[in-house]
Design an enzyme around this catalytic site. Sequence first.
Site, PDB file in Angstrom:
ATOM      1  N   THR A  31       0.810  -1.226   0.000  1.00  0.00           N
ATOM      2  CA  THR A  31       0.000   0.000   0.000  1.00  0.00           C
ATOM      3  C   THR A  31       0.840   1.272   0.000  1.00  0.00           C
ATOM      4  O   THR A  31       0.322   2.348   0.270  1.00  0.00           O
ATOM      5  CB  THR A  31      -0.947   0.034   1.218  1.00  0.00           C
ATOM      6  OG1 THR A  31      -0.170   0.043   2.423  1.00  0.00           O
ATOM      7  CG2 THR A  31      -1.882  -1.164   1.221  1.00  0.00           C
ATOM      8  N   TRP A  32       2.143   1.153  -0.295  1.00  0.00           N
ATOM      9  CA  TRP A  32       2.974   2.355  -0.331  1.00  0.00           C
ATOM     10  C   TRP A  32       2.438   3.314  -1.380  1.00  0.00           C
ATOM     11  O   TRP A  32       2.057   2.896  -2.475  1.00  0.00           O
ATOM     12  CB  TRP A  32       4.424   1.977  -0.647  1.00  0.00           C
ATOM     13  CG  TRP A  32       5.362   3.129  -0.528  1.00  0.00           C
ATOM     14  CD1 TRP A  32       5.745   3.778   0.607  1.00  0.00           C
ATOM     15  CD2 TRP A  32       6.049   3.783  -1.599  1.00  0.00           C
ATOM     16  NE1 TRP A  32       6.617   4.800   0.319  1.00  0.00           N
ATOM     17  CE2 TRP A  32       6.825   4.831  -1.027  1.00  0.00           C
ATOM     18  CE3 TRP A  32       6.087   3.592  -2.987  1.00  0.00           C
ATOM     19  CZ2 TRP A  32       7.629   5.666  -1.809  1.00  0.00           C
ATOM     20  CZ3 TRP A  32       6.883   4.423  -3.752  1.00  0.00           C
ATOM     21  CH2 TRP A  32       7.642   5.449  -3.153  1.00  0.00           C
ATOM     22  N   ASP A  60      -0.166  -5.213   3.393  1.00  0.00           N
ATOM     23  CA  ASP A  60       0.974  -4.602   4.080  1.00  0.00           C
ATOM     24  C   ASP A  60       0.845  -3.090   4.043  1.00  0.00           C
ATOM     25  O   ASP A  60       0.661  -2.500   2.976  1.00  0.00           O
ATOM     26  CB  ASP A  60       2.280  -5.023   3.395  1.00  0.00           C
ATOM     27  CG  ASP A  60       3.496  -4.373   4.025  1.00  0.00           C
ATOM     28  OD1 ASP A  60       4.054  -4.945   4.976  1.00  0.00           O
ATOM     29  OD2 ASP A  60       3.885  -3.266   3.586  1.00  0.00           O
ATOM     30  N   TYR A  65       3.039   5.498   5.468  1.00  0.00           N
ATOM     31  CA  TYR A  65       2.415   5.603   4.152  1.00  0.00           C
ATOM     32  C   TYR A  65       1.251   6.590   4.211  1.00  0.00           C
ATOM     33  O   TYR A  65       0.242   6.360   4.870  1.00  0.00           O
ATOM     34  CB  TYR A  65       1.908   4.242   3.673  1.00  0.00           C
ATOM     35  CG  TYR A  65       2.972   3.170   3.573  1.00  0.00           C
ATOM     36  CD1 TYR A  65       4.331   3.484   3.552  1.00  0.00           C
ATOM     37  CD2 TYR A  65       2.629   1.832   3.486  1.00  0.00           C
ATOM     38  CE1 TYR A  65       5.306   2.501   3.462  1.00  0.00           C
ATOM     39  CE2 TYR A  65       3.593   0.840   3.389  1.00  0.00           C
ATOM     40  CZ  TYR A  65       4.927   1.176   3.385  1.00  0.00           C
ATOM     41  OH  TYR A  65       5.883   0.194   3.291  1.00  0.00           O
ATOM     42  N   GLN A 175      11.282  -7.773   6.821  1.00  0.00           N
ATOM     43  CA  GLN A 175      10.860  -7.330   5.484  1.00  0.00           C
ATOM     44  C   GLN A 175      11.986  -6.536   4.837  1.00  0.00           C
ATOM     45  O   GLN A 175      12.447  -5.536   5.380  1.00  0.00           O
ATOM     46  CB  GLN A 175       9.597  -6.469   5.603  1.00  0.00           C
ATOM     47  CG  GLN A 175       9.016  -6.085   4.252  1.00  0.00           C
ATOM     48  CD  GLN A 175       7.737  -5.271   4.371  1.00  0.00           C
ATOM     49  OE1 GLN A 175       7.614  -4.194   3.794  1.00  0.00           O
ATOM     50  NE2 GLN A 175       6.764  -5.787   5.122  1.00  0.00           N
ATOM     51  N   TYR A 203       9.875  -6.862  -0.316  1.00  0.00           N
ATOM     52  CA  TYR A 203       9.146  -5.708  -0.859  1.00  0.00           C
ATOM     53  C   TYR A 203       9.741  -5.334  -2.207  1.00  0.00           C
ATOM     54  O   TYR A 203      10.880  -5.681  -2.516  1.00  0.00           O
ATOM     55  CB  TYR A 203       9.096  -4.542   0.123  1.00  0.00           C
ATOM     56  CG  TYR A 203      10.362  -3.796   0.457  1.00  0.00           C
ATOM     57  CD1 TYR A 203      10.946  -2.885  -0.430  1.00  0.00           C
ATOM     58  CD2 TYR A 203      10.960  -3.925   1.720  1.00  0.00           C
ATOM     59  CE1 TYR A 203      12.077  -2.151  -0.099  1.00  0.00           C
ATOM     60  CE2 TYR A 203      12.097  -3.202   2.065  1.00  0.00           C
ATOM     61  CZ  TYR A 203      12.650  -2.319   1.150  1.00  0.00           C
ATOM     62  OH  TYR A 203      13.777  -1.591   1.482  1.00  0.00           O
TER      63      TYR A 203
END
Length: 294
Positions: A31-32, A60, A65, A175, A203
């Site tokens: 969801t960045w 995530d 964000y 991560q 990621y």
Amino acid sequence: MGEATQTDQAPKVRTTPLPSGRPMPVLGQGTWRMGEDLSQRQSEVAALRFGIDLGINLIDTAEMYGEGGAEEVVAEAIAGRREEVFVVSKVYPHNATRHGAVDACARSLRRLQTDYIDLYLLHWRGDVPLSETLEAFQQLKEEGKILECGVSNFDVSDMEEALALPGGDEIASNQVLYNLEHRGIEWDLLPWSREHGISTTAYSPVGHKAVQQKRLFGKAELESVAARHGVTPAQVALAWSLREPDVVAIPKAVKREHIRENRAAHDLKLTLQDFAELDQAFPPPARKIPLETL
């Protein structure tokens, strides 16, 4: 074939067990950059919901964000189906003090409109002593506000230091940046994590910026493998990142066709010939490479 709906959903993606035995889906939705533009809010919510419908039931996010905006998008996407979704969020390093992490988690829970976070990570290492962060994580676990804790962007030396501290043995996941172009963790971090039973989440598994994706997808070997399977280069890159059962990947997608392709990549089985050709184009590390980050 019609679209998957809440009453007619696709099978969920496979899972990998965390040290506690709790299952973690191996394919998630990143969801960045979500939650930054209100005009995009409904399309972002719809994308996440569509992914859940297709069985991609890990999301995530992070307090960073959209400065909490992405967590609010996630809240809307999982409304009424919280139990279906494995939610990962992260605390800013400057908030990761003994009391600050507890307060930050409370804010994330409010934005997510949930009582608990499945996996809560320290986003990257800052100036706050790890012992404080781990103490806060232990309190949050004891209170049921988080089910698992972990870290992000930690190299082997950071992991060794963390594991030696009280509560460090409960770190469930790390991560990190991992894709065909960034394979440095294969030299030491990935085998170290496996040895200690700690899950690795990749990621940017299909690249980050458009220029990197253009460079990545333009490799003849990648295009050749994709053509052989009748899929896109991005799907091959994602399937490659999912080739090991204990690696989780969290690509971000908003367009429905990309979400469908991500879900299909989960089921794509690459061959030994495919792996050999990809190794030729994107060689594994021959020495220690300091952990790469974005």
